[in-house]
Design a protein around this motif. Structure first.
Motif, PDB file in Angstrom:
ATOM      1  N   TRP A  29       0.661  -1.312   0.284  1.00 24.17           N
ATOM      2  CA  TRP A  29       0.452  -0.095  -0.315  1.00 24.17           C
ATOM      3  C   TRP A  29       0.770   1.055   0.424  1.00 24.17           C
ATOM      4  O   TRP A  29       2.361   1.067   0.569  1.00 24.17           O
ATOM      5  N   GLN A  30       0.087   2.212  -0.844  1.00 24.98           N
ATOM      6  CA  GLN A  30       1.216   3.249  -0.663  1.00 24.98           C
ATOM      7  C   GLN A  30       0.760   4.251   0.561  1.00 24.98           C
ATOM      8  O   GLN A  30      -0.346   4.530   0.332  1.00 24.98           O
ATOM      9  N   ALA A  31       1.844   4.916   1.363  1.00 26.90           N
ATOM     10  CA  ALA A  31       1.227   5.055   3.340  1.00 26.90           C
ATOM     11  C   ALA A  31       1.171   6.748   2.181  1.00 26.90           C
ATOM     12  O   ALA A  31       1.525   7.565   1.270  1.00 26.90           O
ATOM     13  N   ALA A  32       0.160   7.347   2.451  1.00 27.35           N
ATOM     14  CA  ALA A  32      -0.117   8.887   3.021  1.00 27.35           C
ATOM     15  C   ALA A  32      -0.179   9.349   4.565  1.00 27.35           C
ATOM     16  O   ALA A  32      -0.957   8.818   5.315  1.00 27.35           O
ATOM     17  N   THR A  33       0.362  10.659   4.595  1.00 32.13           N
ATOM     18  CA  THR A  33       0.081  11.555   5.805  1.00 32.13           C
ATOM     19  C   THR A  33      -0.455  12.121   6.099  1.00 32.13           C
ATOM     20  O   THR A  33      -0.767  13.688   4.998  1.00 32.13           O
ATOM     21  N   LEU A  34      -1.744  12.588   6.766  1.00 30.87           N
ATOM     22  CA  LEU A  34      -2.646  13.423   6.578  1.00 30.87           C
ATOM     23  C   LEU A  34      -2.421  14.586   7.631  1.00 30.87           C
ATOM     24  O   LEU A  34      -1.866  13.850   9.200  1.00 30.87           O
ATOM     25  N   PHE A  35      -2.658  15.672   7.691  1.00 26.00           N
ATOM     26  CA  PHE A  35      -2.112  17.034   8.369  1.00 26.00           C
ATOM     27  C   PHE A  35      -3.141  17.704   8.891  1.00 26.00           C
ATOM     28  O   PHE A  35      -3.908  18.110   8.366  1.00 26.00           O
ATOM     29  N   HIS A  36      -3.544  17.818  10.265  1.00 24.30           N
ATOM     30  CA  HIS A  36      -4.252  18.841  10.602  1.00 24.30           C
ATOM     31  C   HIS A  36      -4.066  20.059  10.288  1.00 24.30           C
ATOM     32  O   HIS A  36      -2.972  20.671  10.443  1.00 24.30           O
ATOM     33  N   GLY A  37      -5.109  20.919  10.560  1.00 26.03           N
ATOM     34  CA  GLY A  37      -4.753  22.725   9.667  1.00 26.03           C
ATOM     35  C   GLY A  37      -3.861  22.913  10.293  1.00 26.03           C
ATOM     36  O   GLY A  37      -3.135  23.957  10.107  1.00 26.03           O
ATOM     37  N   ASN A  38      -3.842  23.006  12.608  1.00 28.08           N
ATOM     38  CA  ASN A  38      -3.693  23.960  13.493  1.00 28.08           C
ATOM     39  C   ASN A  38      -1.994  23.361  13.308  1.00 28.08           C
ATOM     40  O   ASN A  38      -1.359  24.158  12.956  1.00 28.08           O
ATOM     41  N   TYR A  39      -1.444  22.144  12.739  1.00 29.40           N
ATOM     42  CA  TYR A  39      -0.474  21.663  12.932  1.00 29.40           C
ATOM     43  C   TYR A  39       0.667  22.434  11.277  1.00 29.40           C
ATOM     44  O   TYR A  39       1.369  22.827  11.406  1.00 29.40           O
ATOM     45  N   MET A  40      -0.305  22.702  10.398  1.00 33.70           N
ATOM     46  CA  MET A  40       0.196  23.580   8.997  1.00 33.70           C
ATOM     47  C   MET A  40       0.847  24.672   9.811  1.00 33.70           C
ATOM     48  O   MET A  40       1.232  25.632   8.958  1.00 33.70           O
ATOM     49  N   ASN A  41      -0.561  25.527  10.344  1.00 32.34           N
ATOM     50  CA  ASN A  41      -0.532  26.794  10.477  1.00 32.34           C
ATOM     51  C   ASN A  41       0.733  26.622  11.415  1.00 32.34           C
ATOM     52  O   ASN A  41       2.477  27.503  11.261  1.00 32.34           O
TER      53      ASN A  41
END
Length: 357
Positions: A29-41
């Motif tokens: 499986w190709q892994a995907a990392t998801l980030f929360h908006g607060n973390y991106m800020n």
């Protein structure tokens, strides 16, 4: 039929998305990392490493934030000539609510260029405050002194500044920011000496350098001298100096800065090397300026306890002194409304407001 035990890697069979053939099954499986908006800020502002900006870019941000958060004062804007020949009035003095947008757009349009003729530019500022001749603003770059700041003609040499000193109780201040020692700064020495009535002497620590030698003399003069003979109260100017990028100067340059700009700072001398330090310097200066001017709240009128439809003749004003801390010291003043004279009076019956402060 056979059980469908595998996810189909081809995704083309009739039994999609499953297959019973292990040869067609997904092997990885190709892994995907998801980030929360607060973390991106947070990552954008803090986690991406140091962001390098020029001193001018930092100044533009800090000054823009300052004028957005300040009210109740007048502001104008001057800058050094790009050819290091004095300075000019880029924006005439006006209420900050009126000048806020023009202040930011003018400042943001500038690019770093030129020297630091400190005393020549202070001399031009004094010319503006006192309604004197437009001197360096006649030939300056990237622009001439703003057309709203003077009357007459620049090209013919008949232009005179329109003094912003208009009211008796006004307090006048100059916040002077420089990122270097005085350079190409001898052109106004003779005119300054004539204005202050004495010769300027190169300050100790400058090695006898004539650049900026009149800076502290002129700043002291405008701090102690009434610059407008038409108003009842003395009209003086307090100067605040900020040395931005001070730590980047070598030892001799720091000594020269201390011997010129620091001595000229009749209101306060600040050094800054970062966004936060520059912001702190500006905020401290604004607090001092507001403190010298004094603050008060809207008046409060006493109500008749026995008949709330009636008011007493007592009027209260809360006066306080702005401070950097959360506690602002002050007092409450009580006046009486004189119905016969239709004015506020003090305990002795004298009017609250007079022609002078």
């Amino acid at each position: 039929s056979s059980p469908k035990d595998y996810a189909d890697r081809r995704g083309s069979g009739s039994d999609d998305p499953w297959t019973s053939d292990s040869g067609d099954a997904v092997k990885s499986w190709q892994a995907a990392t998801l980030f929360h908006g607060n973390y991106m800020n947070w990552h954008h502002y803090h986690g991406a490493g140091t962001i390098t900006k020029t001193r001018l870019e930092i100044l533009q941000e800090v000054a823009g934030d300052l004028v957005d958060s300040t009210s109740g004062i007048n502001i104008g804007l001057m800058r050094f000539d790009t050819g290091a020949a004095g300075g000019y009035v880029a924006l005439s003095m006006d209420d900050i609510a009126t000048n806020r947008s023009a202040f930011k757009s003018t400042l943001n349009s500038w690019s770093p260029q030129g020297g630091t003729p400190l005393s020549e530019t202070l001399y031009e500022a004094v010319q503006y405050y006192t309604g004197g001749d437009v001197v360096y603003g006649r030939f300056s770059n990237p622009a001439k002194s703003h057309s709203s700041s003077y009357t007459g003609s620049l090209s013919s040499g008949t232009a005179d500044y329109i003094s912003p000193m208009a009211d008796v109780c006004q307090k006048h201040n100059i916040i002077y920011l420089t990122d270097g020692v005085p350079t190409s700064d001898t052109g106004a020495n003779s005119a300054i000496e004539t204005m202050i009535g004495k010769s300027c002497v190169a300050n100790q620590g400058t090695g006898g350098d004539q650049n900026g030698k009149c800076l502290d003399d002129l700043a002291k003069y405008i701090y102690e001298t009434d610059l407008d003979g038409t108003l009842d109260e003395d009209q003086t100017i307090t100067s605040y100096f900020i040395g931005f990028g001070y730590s980047d100067l070598d030892h001799d340059e720091q000594d020269m800065m201390d011997a010129t700009a620091k001595l000229a700072a009749t209101g306060g001398w600040y050094t800054a090397d970062s966004y936060q330090e520059l912001q702190d310097a500006f905020n401290n200066i604004i607090v001092q300026i507001l403190g010298r001017s004094g603050m008060f709240t809207a008046p409060a009128v006493a109500v008749n306890l026995f008949n709330r439809l009636e008011h007493l003749d007592e009027v209260y004003y809360a006066m306080f002194q702005p401070e950097e801390t959360t506690r602002w010291f002050g007092n409450v003043k009580r006046y009486r409304y004189d119905t016969a004279q239709a004015r506020l009076v003090d305990a002795d019956g004298d009017p609250m407001l007079t022609a002078t402060p």
